[in-house]
Scaffold this motif. Structure first.
Motif, PDB file in Angstrom:
ATOM      1  N   LEU A 114      -4.566 -23.266  -0.629  1.00 34.41           N
ATOM      2  CA  LEU A 114      -4.477 -22.285   0.444  1.00 34.41           C
ATOM      3  C   LEU A 114      -5.602 -21.285   0.210  1.00 34.41           C
ATOM      4  O   LEU A 114      -5.735 -20.740  -0.887  1.00 34.41           O
ATOM      5  CB  LEU A 114      -3.111 -21.590   0.422  1.00 34.41           C
ATOM      6  CG  LEU A 114      -2.906 -20.456   1.427  1.00 34.41           C
ATOM      7  CD1 LEU A 114      -2.860 -21.002   2.853  1.00 34.41           C
ATOM      8  CD2 LEU A 114      -1.611 -19.697   1.123  1.00 34.41           C
ATOM      9  N   LYS A 116      -8.012 -17.833   1.142  1.00 34.46           N
ATOM     10  CA  LYS A 116      -7.806 -16.464   1.576  1.00 34.46           C
ATOM     11  C   LYS A 116      -8.095 -16.346   3.076  1.00 34.46           C
ATOM     12  O   LYS A 116      -9.104 -16.862   3.561  1.00 34.46           O
ATOM     13  CB  LYS A 116      -8.734 -15.531   0.800  1.00 34.46           C
ATOM     14  CG  LYS A 116      -8.413 -14.088   1.056  1.00 34.46           C
ATOM     15  CD  LYS A 116      -9.224 -13.159   0.192  1.00 34.46           C
ATOM     16  CE  LYS A 116      -8.812 -11.742   0.549  1.00 34.46           C
ATOM     17  NZ  LYS A 116      -9.624 -10.734  -0.058  1.00 34.46           N
ATOM     18  N   GLU A 153      -6.657 -17.641   5.700  1.00 33.56           N
ATOM     19  CA  GLU A 153      -6.500 -18.771   6.626  1.00 33.56           C
ATOM     20  C   GLU A 153      -5.021 -18.982   6.976  1.00 33.56           C
ATOM     21  O   GLU A 153      -4.118 -18.503   6.293  1.00 33.56           O
ATOM     22  CB  GLU A 153      -7.056 -20.063   6.019  1.00 33.56           C
ATOM     23  CG  GLU A 153      -6.134 -20.703   5.007  1.00 33.56           C
ATOM     24  CD  GLU A 153      -6.510 -22.142   4.666  1.00 33.56           C
ATOM     25  OE1 GLU A 153      -7.221 -22.775   5.454  1.00 33.56           O
ATOM     26  OE2 GLU A 153      -6.076 -22.631   3.608  1.00 33.56           O
ATOM     27  N   ILE A 181       0.588 -13.570   0.481  1.00 30.81           N
ATOM     28  CA  ILE A 181       0.746 -14.951   0.935  1.00 30.81           C
ATOM     29  C   ILE A 181       2.046 -15.008   1.728  1.00 30.81           C
ATOM     30  O   ILE A 181       3.119 -14.695   1.198  1.00 30.81           O
ATOM     31  CB  ILE A 181       0.828 -15.927  -0.256  1.00 30.81           C
ATOM     32  CG1 ILE A 181      -0.468 -15.869  -1.076  1.00 30.81           C
ATOM     33  CG2 ILE A 181       1.110 -17.344   0.226  1.00 30.81           C
ATOM     34  CD1 ILE A 181      -0.403 -16.672  -2.365  1.00 30.81           C
ATOM     35  N   THR A 191      -4.239 -12.351   8.979  1.00 29.12           N
ATOM     36  CA  THR A 191      -5.350 -13.068   8.353  1.00 29.12           C
ATOM     37  C   THR A 191      -6.620 -12.226   8.376  1.00 29.12           C
ATOM     38  O   THR A 191      -7.439 -12.306   7.472  1.00 29.12           O
ATOM     39  CB  THR A 191      -5.636 -14.412   9.054  1.00 29.12           C
ATOM     40  OG1 THR A 191      -5.941 -14.158  10.419  1.00 29.12           O
ATOM     41  CG2 THR A 191      -4.458 -15.342   8.962  1.00 29.12           C
ATOM     42  N   SER A 235      -3.054 -14.598   3.572  1.00 30.30           N
ATOM     43  CA  SER A 235      -3.036 -16.027   3.839  1.00 30.30           C
ATOM     44  C   SER A 235      -1.662 -16.441   4.337  1.00 30.30           C
ATOM     45  O   SER A 235      -0.655 -15.878   3.913  1.00 30.30           O
ATOM     46  CB  SER A 235      -3.348 -16.805   2.566  1.00 30.30           C
ATOM     47  OG  SER A 235      -4.529 -16.288   1.999  1.00 30.30           O
TER      48      SER A 235
END
Lengths: 310, 501
Positions: free
Chosen positions: B276, B278, B280, B416, B442, B447
């Motif tokens: 994953l 950063k 997105e 996150i 975002t 993320s």
């Protein structure tokens, strides 16, 4: 500041009930509305009252602690034995309070580690603790404590009986915990939704340990007050205490499903229980009939709660 | 000659201070599928409650088969064959399918339950709805999609004339939806009238014979789907031109790995590896039961990781509980808001700060002034509609409840975010707002992992998409190169293997 309202209607209903009961007894017994009698009422409810604070917290999490009466009985025997054996009063009291916490810790262990429901866990320990009390005392009462010890249950500070002062302090402590601390907020949150609490990062197990330990602590504090007042440890001390405590809490509007209710309401519930007992004695109501009335009041309280939610 | 089985005439329902339905007249033609659409609060639920007798009307008339219904009650309407299937399923999890289907409607021989008959009938019903499982399966052991089908079987066991489906597809996968539509169409040919409520406009357009749009308690229009498209419907529903959700250009992603799984196994997911980045949005597609939610639970420490490695911010970590995950600034917005995300009986304020009390208290004492200020700010930022901070979240709409959950995690400093079905049961206007919140997160460098059963949603919102099937990640796409068909084929890819193996 936004006020967070919880079961407001119910608390008002119960307040009216208290006032009606009060007026009724004032008219039907000349002795009821005397300073002497009312002080006596307050002093008598101190023991039950101290335990209502922790019971409120336990029930808020969606649990229950039926063993409080037995913890009170067992710790009062521990305290009595220690004092008779010559241990100094303050040390004896500290050991007693620690024992109470230990007994509560065992409840917490059964509930959190072994995953037995609070009802069954504390039903089990209720019988175990009271059984131990009988074994230790062999069914005989213990007495002969230092004179200084009676101050806690019988003394006065500035004209106010010490048990009442202790009760007020415990209530202020409870009020503060429930309204101003993280721990208090988590008690409500766990009762409202335990799974969501876990997913929100709350250490649910820790909180539930603490609340049962606290329950043991306040039950043993109540035992100190009780023993000091009656000056002898009877093996039957504390029997049935859990009933009065739970009734007062539920009358006070704490939801038995957890998560809802305010400690202010419990004060009213407690006063109703106390005045009801006192009034029935003054009016010469038969002892067995008194228990019928108390049971009916408990059911009525839960009934009103359920109906008012619809 | 059209036959109208149910007619509403100038129906009005007032609650103290609110007119929930205002002079509504609708005719329901027998044997047709009639959809009701509108934003939350448009009056759909109230309308259903009036038809089923769950609440009393203030004024107006309801005709059923030409006769006016008076003294309507849930039991009366059930006996007439008007049967609602609600979005929130009404089943007893600890009982079996057969026990639930006949609950309150048991077949007996004298005093004894006729179990043989009930089992046989249940088997027939399950076949009819395309469910191939034992009638003695307990409800709690079934997925939510299958539960929905059982709920419909439960309606069929009675003599159903009007079947009301309230958001029946909210938690179904595309495959399950196809099956459901097949069943609905079969019922229709049997002469059953269907009142269909859904937020998914593509479905509504596909299945309906008539669509009635409600807004602010009034009927805006009733049309045949041939005269409509999704955009026109949305405009009718919200009464303003909604900025359609246009795909932004693919962002330049700073390739900084915030989370990485290497060959992770739990009891439910197998050999999972992914990264994953950063800033997105990583979409996770797949059928229900493909391991999507279980992947989220593994990240969040709910499910135990048996083998494999997890890296957060480049460092290897062991996450054993939600507490550990939160410590690493991970947030999990669960699919089931009500039972896993919110404290319904507690206030807006208490819910929002529930995961971040540590930041606003000293030695365990909460700084109430700071708390209130923080909550007010965040709720304003997310445009949450509420009356007071003391209001129970129970009383808020689905969209606002979802925002409360998001607010909670924003305050906890999460970086996150795992969203599991973020727009389930949320109306069109609020959906768009949720998407905007996701995008702005975002932009702040956070993320997002987003799980969704709505393929269009995954495709439109995500930067990259992982497709899961049978506990494995089967493929990865950039959102520019993916289509619903690809997701669909990949989702089913390992199901065959499972059957063969």
């Amino acid at each position: 500041m936004d006020k967070i309202k919880r079961s407001g209607v119910f608390t008002y209903g119960i307040l009216i009930f208290l006032m009606v009961l009060f007026l009724f007894l004032s008219f039907s017994s000349p002795y009821f509305l005397t300073v002497d009698n009312l002080t006596k009422v307050l002093r008598q409810i101190a023991v039950v009252g101290i335990v209502t604070v922790s019971m409120t917290m336990v029930i808020l999490t969606g649990g229950i602690d039926l063993s409080v009466g037995s913890i009170l009985g067992l710790t009062s025997v521990i305290l009595a034995k220690l004092m008779v054996a010559g241990v100094s009063v303050p040390i004896a009291i500290i050991i007693t309070l620690i024992s109470g916490m230990g007994l509560g810790l065992f409840n917490g262990f059964l509930i959190n580690k072994i995953k037995i429901s609070p009802l069954i866990s504390t039903l089990g320990t209720m019988t175990i603790y009271s059984g131990i009390t009988y074994i230790v005392t062999k069914g005989v009462s213990i007495f002969g404590f230092p004179k200084s010890f009676s101050f806690i249950g019988q003394g006065y500070i500035l004209g106010v009986p010490v048990p009442i002062i202790i009760l007020v302090i415990v209530y202020i402590f409870g009020f503060f915990i429930l309204n101003y601390t993280r721990f208090g907020r988590y008690l409500y949150g766990i009762g409202a939704n335990e799974k969501a609490s876990i997913l929100s990062g709350v250490d649910v197990v820790k909180i539930k340990y603490v609340v049962y330990i606290l329950s043991g602590l306040l039950a043993s504090l109540a035992s100190v007050v009780m023993l000091s007042r009656i000056n002898s440890a009877l093996p039957s001390t504390g029997v049935g205490l859990e009933f009065d405590v739970v009734t007062a809490v539920v009358l006070g509007g704490i939801s038995v499903n957890g998560g809802e209710g305010k400690l202010q309401g419990v004060v009213i519930g407690l006063l109703i229980i106390a005045i009801l007992s006192n009034g029935m004695i003054l009016l010469g109501v038969d002892t067995y009939f008194q228990t019928v009335v108390k049971g009916a009041v408990l059911l009525m309280a839960v009934g009103i709660d359920n109906i008012s939610k619809k | 000659m059209k036959e109208f089985i149910l007619k509403l005439e100038n129906l009005t329902k007032e609650y103290p201070g609110v007119v929930a339905l205002n002079n509504v007249s609708i005719e329901f033609e027998k044997g047709k599928i009639h959809s009701l659409v509108g934003e939350n609060g448009a009056g759909k639920s109230t309308l259903i409650k009036l038809i089923t007798g769950a609440v009393d009307k203030t004024s107006g008339k309801i005709y059923y088969k030409g006769n006016e219904i008076e003294n309507n009650s849930p039991i009366n309407s059930l006996n007439k064959g008007i049967i609602p299937v609600y979005q929130e399923l009404n089943m007893i999890p600890t009982l079996s399918i057969v026990e639930n289907i006949f609950y309150g409607n048991e077949k007996t021989n004298g005093l004894i339950l006729d179990k043989k008959y009930m089992l046989k009938k249940t088997r027939e019903l399950l076949t009819e709805v395309g469910l191939n499982i034992s009638p003695e399966t307990k409800i709690r052991d079934m997925g939510i999609g299958n539960q929905q089908l059982v709920e419909i079987s439960k309606a069929l066991v009675r003599n159903v004339e009007v079947l009301i489906l309230d958001e029946p597809t909210a938690s179904l996968t595309d495959n399950e939806i196809k099956n459901l539509f097949h069943i609905i169409n079969k019922l229709k040919t049997d002469g059953v009238t269907i009142i269909y409520i859904s937020h998914r406009l593509d479905e509504v357009l596909e299945i309906s014979d008539t669509i009635t749009v409600l807004r602010d308690g009034k009927v805006i229009d009733s049309k045949s789907p041939t005269e409509l498209d999704e955009e026109m419907l949305v405009n009718l529903m919200v009464g303003r031109d909604l900025i359609r959700n246009k795909k932004e250009k693919e962002k330049e992603i700073v390739s900084q790995r915030v989370l990485e799984f290497k060959n992770v196994n739990t009891n439910k997911i197998k050999d999972i590896s992914f990264i994953l980045l950063k800033g997105e949005i990583l979409g996770i597609a797949g059928l229900i039961g493909s391991g999507r939610t279980e992947l989220a639970e593994a990240i969040f420490g709910v499910d135990e990781i048996l083998s494999g490695e997890v890296f957060i911010g480049g460092k290897q970590k062991k996450i054993k509980s939600p507490r550990d995950a939160i410590e690493e600034n991970i947030a999990f917005i669960t699919e089931d808001r009500k039972s896993l995300g919110l404290l319904l009986d507690l206030s807006v304020l208490e819910n929002v700060t529930y995961s971040s009390l540590e930041n606003i208290s000293k030695i365990g004492v909460i700084d109430k002034r700071k708390e209130e200020k923080l909550v007010k700010n965040i709720l304003e930022k997310l445009q949450v509609k509420y009356s007071t901070l003391g209001e129970k979240v129970l009383n808020l709409s689905g969209g606002n409840q979802q925002k409360i959950v998001i607010a909670k995690w924003l305050l906890s400093n999460a970086s996150i975010f795992i969203f599991d079905e973020p727009t389930r049961g949320i109306d069109v206007g609020a959906k768009e707002e949720i998407y905007n919140i996701l995008r702005s997160l975002t932009e702040e460098g956070k993320s997002i992992i987003m799980i969704s059963s709505e393929m269009q949603e995954v495709i439109n919102i995500s930067d990259r998409i992982l497709v899961m099937s049978n506990g494995h990640i089967v493929s990865e796409y950039k959102s520019s190169e993916i289509t619903s068909e690809k997701i669909f084929i990949d989702s089913a890819s390992l199901l065959k293997e499972q059957k063969n193996g």
